[in-house]
Enzyme design. Structure first.
Site, mmCIF file in Angstrom:
data_model
loop_
_atom_site.group_PDB
_atom_site.id
_atom_site.type_symbol
_atom_site.label_atom_id
_atom_site.label_comp_id
_atom_site.label_asym_id
_atom_site.label_seq_id
_atom_site.Cartn_x
_atom_site.Cartn_y
_atom_site.Cartn_z
ATOM 1 N N CYS A 172 0.815 -1.222 0.000
ATOM 2 C CA CYS A 172 0.000 0.000 0.000
ATOM 3 C C CYS A 172 0.845 1.267 0.000
ATOM 4 C CB CYS A 172 -0.936 0.000 1.201
ATOM 5 S SG CYS A 172 -2.027 -1.417 1.203
ATOM 6 N N HIS B 136 -3.610 7.009 3.003
ATOM 7 C CA HIS B 136 -3.953 5.719 2.411
ATOM 8 C C HIS B 136 -5.360 5.338 2.865
ATOM 9 C CE1 HIS B 136 -3.963 1.677 1.112
ATOM 10 N NE2 HIS B 136 -3.804 1.149 2.297
ATOM 11 N N ASN C 299 -9.978 -0.388 -0.234
ATOM 12 C CA ASN C 299 -8.518 -0.228 -0.193
ATOM 13 C C ASN C 299 -7.940 -0.726 -1.522
ATOM 14 O OD1 ASN C 299 -5.785 -0.487 0.233
ATOM 15 N ND2 ASN C 299 -5.963 -1.512 2.216
HETATM 16 O O1 UT7 Z 1 -3.722 -1.344 3.713
HETATM 17 C C1 UT7 Z 1 -2.984 -2.178 4.525
HETATM 18 C C2 UT7 Z 1 -3.314 -2.085 5.881
HETATM 19 N N1 UT7 Z 1 -4.499 -2.803 6.255
HETATM 20 C C3 UT7 Z 1 -5.246 -2.283 7.172
HETATM 21 O O2 UT7 Z 1 -4.990 -1.192 7.581
HETATM 22 C C4 UT7 Z 1 -6.366 -3.102 7.783
HETATM 23 C C5 UT7 Z 1 -6.332 -2.911 9.275
HETATM 24 N N2 UT7 Z 1 -7.362 -3.599 9.993
HETATM 25 C C6 UT7 Z 1 -8.665 -3.279 9.936
HETATM 26 O O3 UT7 Z 1 -9.069 -2.412 9.201
HETATM 27 C C7 UT7 Z 1 -9.604 -3.966 10.896
HETATM 28 O O4 UT7 Z 1 -8.860 -4.707 11.831
HETATM 29 C C8 UT7 Z 1 -10.611 -4.920 10.172
HETATM 30 C C9 UT7 Z 1 -11.609 -4.087 9.394
HETATM 31 C C10 UT7 Z 1 -9.875 -5.857 9.246
HETATM 32 C C11 UT7 Z 1 -11.376 -5.721 11.216
HETATM 33 O O5 UT7 Z 1 -12.062 -4.874 12.101
HETATM 34 P P1 UT7 Z 1 -12.037 -5.155 13.662
HETATM 35 O O6 UT7 Z 1 -12.884 -4.130 14.294
HETATM 36 O O7 UT7 Z 1 -10.579 -5.179 14.056
HETATM 37 O O8 UT7 Z 1 -12.743 -6.553 13.764
HETATM 38 P P2 UT7 Z 1 -12.159 -7.938 14.335
HETATM 39 O O9 UT7 Z 1 -11.125 -8.479 13.393
HETATM 40 O O10 UT7 Z 1 -11.760 -7.722 15.763
HETATM 41 O O11 UT7 Z 1 -13.435 -8.848 14.279
HETATM 42 C C12 UT7 Z 1 -14.582 -8.598 15.107
HETATM 43 C C13 UT7 Z 1 -15.632 -9.630 14.780
HETATM 44 C C14 UT7 Z 1 -15.108 -11.064 14.812
HETATM 45 O O12 UT7 Z 1 -16.139 -11.869 15.348
HETATM 46 P P3 UT7 Z 1 -16.109 -12.310 16.911
HETATM 47 O O13 UT7 Z 1 -14.838 -13.098 17.063
HETATM 48 O O14 UT7 Z 1 -16.123 -11.047 17.694
HETATM 49 O O15 UT7 Z 1 -17.349 -13.109 17.046
HETATM 50 C C15 UT7 Z 1 -14.937 -11.427 13.358
HETATM 51 O O16 UT7 Z 1 -15.061 -12.792 13.112
HETATM 52 O O17 UT7 Z 1 -16.152 -9.428 13.454
HETATM 53 C C16 UT7 Z 1 -16.083 -10.659 12.724
HETATM 54 N N3 UT7 Z 1 -15.862 -10.335 11.317
HETATM 55 C C17 UT7 Z 1 -16.869 -10.072 10.471
HETATM 56 N N4 UT7 Z 1 -18.196 -10.043 10.634
HETATM 57 C C18 UT7 Z 1 -18.943 -9.728 9.566
HETATM 58 C C19 UT7 Z 1 -14.674 -10.220 10.662
HETATM 59 N N5 UT7 Z 1 -14.910 -9.891 9.382
HETATM 60 C C20 UT7 Z 1 -16.249 -9.793 9.228
HETATM 61 C C21 UT7 Z 1 -17.093 -9.472 8.152
HETATM 62 N N6 UT7 Z 1 -18.428 -9.444 8.360
HETATM 63 N N7 UT7 Z 1 -16.622 -9.161 6.933
#
Ligand code: UT7
Length: 324
Positions: A113, A251, A281
């Protein structure tokens, strides 16, 4: 000393739109989860266009905006981690697509990125050294090829697209004021995609799975910290204060990351450009696509101070300050 002035911008995104509602039919997710956690509502996916074709279309628009002929270009750098082929580089394909003169230099930069800002940094140094007069700096990625469309934790985040700028060697105070690139390879496992090539018969371990993998939570935390410090780095180097900044173009990975970086810098909301709701992204495409939109929307005026900041796989991060 010569400065690298940004004299034209262009971008290209594929026609096909994939909304959050479309994704609801593909994986267990919802529009509300995606839009609240990321700010993304839809993304574009390439059906026909390869990375180099998207890059060439963005570059053609940038050349037109700059009033520069492809024959005048001395250097093409494409930031990408999704080249059409392992080799030749996407930049060589762009050279061929656009009819840039034989003998110009063309190469890709792999910084995920941060690819566009890495490319900008390198081109800036070539221009300042006096060896290049005009350069095409492009960020282009086609992550729809890399993501596992069955993995809801990653497939909702990414999209395809390309953006480009024409840099010109000019005297005066407009152009790139400061540019910094960084990496920390110890954290490579936080975000990576393995080789799509089959393992050789001599290899002991081949992964057999080239899909992108990400530790989202850890990447999120590092992104917030690193983007804040990267912006401060170029501000300190140039002596810029928050009130001097006309626009920050970060970004476009996650609106919550962008808002956290904005809060740390105490910047007003209208001073931060976002368009990730439309494109998700787009990796190296993200900053130059956003810049082109900002320019075309009249949000960038002569002598404005524009800041760029990125964060991505590697880990890599980068920032730049530009007087428009
Ligand atoms: O460009 C390169 C850099 N990349 C980034 O900057 C990405 C950085 N990370 C992020 O943007 C965030 O961490 C994410 C958007 C990827 C995830 O958001 P989060 O608030 O950190 O969610 P999480 O990974 O802690 O997941 C929370 C819950 C989980 O369920 P449980 O374990 O709480 O029951 C996941 O399984 O959300 C669930 N989950 C989803 N639910 C519905 C994960 N993905 C999804 C989804 N739809 N697509």
């Amino acid at each position: 000393m010569m400065k690298a002035r940004l004299i034209g911008t262009g971008s290209f995104v594929p026609k096909k739109i994939l909304t959050n509602y479309d994704l609801e039919k593909m994986v267990e997710t919802s529009d509300s989860w995606i839009s609240t956690r990321t700010g993304i509502r839809q993304r574009r996916v390439a059906v026909e266009d390869s990375t180099s074709e998207m890059a060439a279309k963005a570059a053609k628009a940038a050349l037109k905006a700059a009033g520069v002929s492809p024959k005048e270009i001395d250097l093409i750098i494409v930031g990408t981690v999704t080249p059409d082929m392992t080799f030749p580089s996407s930049a060589c394909f762009v050279q061929s697509h656009l009819g840039v003169k034989s003998g110009a230099a063309a190469f890709d930069v792999s910084a995920a990125c941060s690819g566009f800002l890495y490319a900008l940094d390198i081109a800036n140094k070539y221009i300042k050294s006096g060896s290049v007069q005009k350069a095409l700096v492009i960020g282009a990625d086609r992550f729809s090829r890399l993501v596992d469309w069955k993995d809801r934790s990653t497939c909702v985040l990414f999209g395809d697209g390309a953006g480009a700028v024409v840099l010109s060697a000019e005297k005066g105070n407009r152009g790139v004021l400061s540019s910094r690139i960084h990496s920390d390879g110890r954290h490579w496992e936080m975000l990576y995609a393995d080789s799509p090539c089959p393992p050789s018969p001599f290899e002991k371990k081949g992964s057999g799975n080239h899909y992108l993998k990400m530790n989202g939570n850890e990447t999120f935390k590092l992104a917030v910290r690193t983007m804040g410090s990267a912006i401060k780095e170029v501000m300190e180097e140039t002596g810029l204060k928050p009130e001097d900044i006309s626009l920050l173009i970060p970004h476009q990975a996650n609106l919550r990351i962008i808002n956290a970086a904005r809060d740390r810098l105490k910047l007003a909301e209208e001073k931060v450009f976002t368009n990730l709701d439309k494109y998700g992204n787009t990796s190296a495409g993200s900053i130059p696509i956003a810049l082109d939109e900002a320019v075309r929307e009249g949000k960038v005026k002569d002598n404005d101070i524009i800041l760029f900041v990125s964060f991505g796989g590697g880990l890599t991060w980068a920032s730049a300050a530009v007087r428009w």
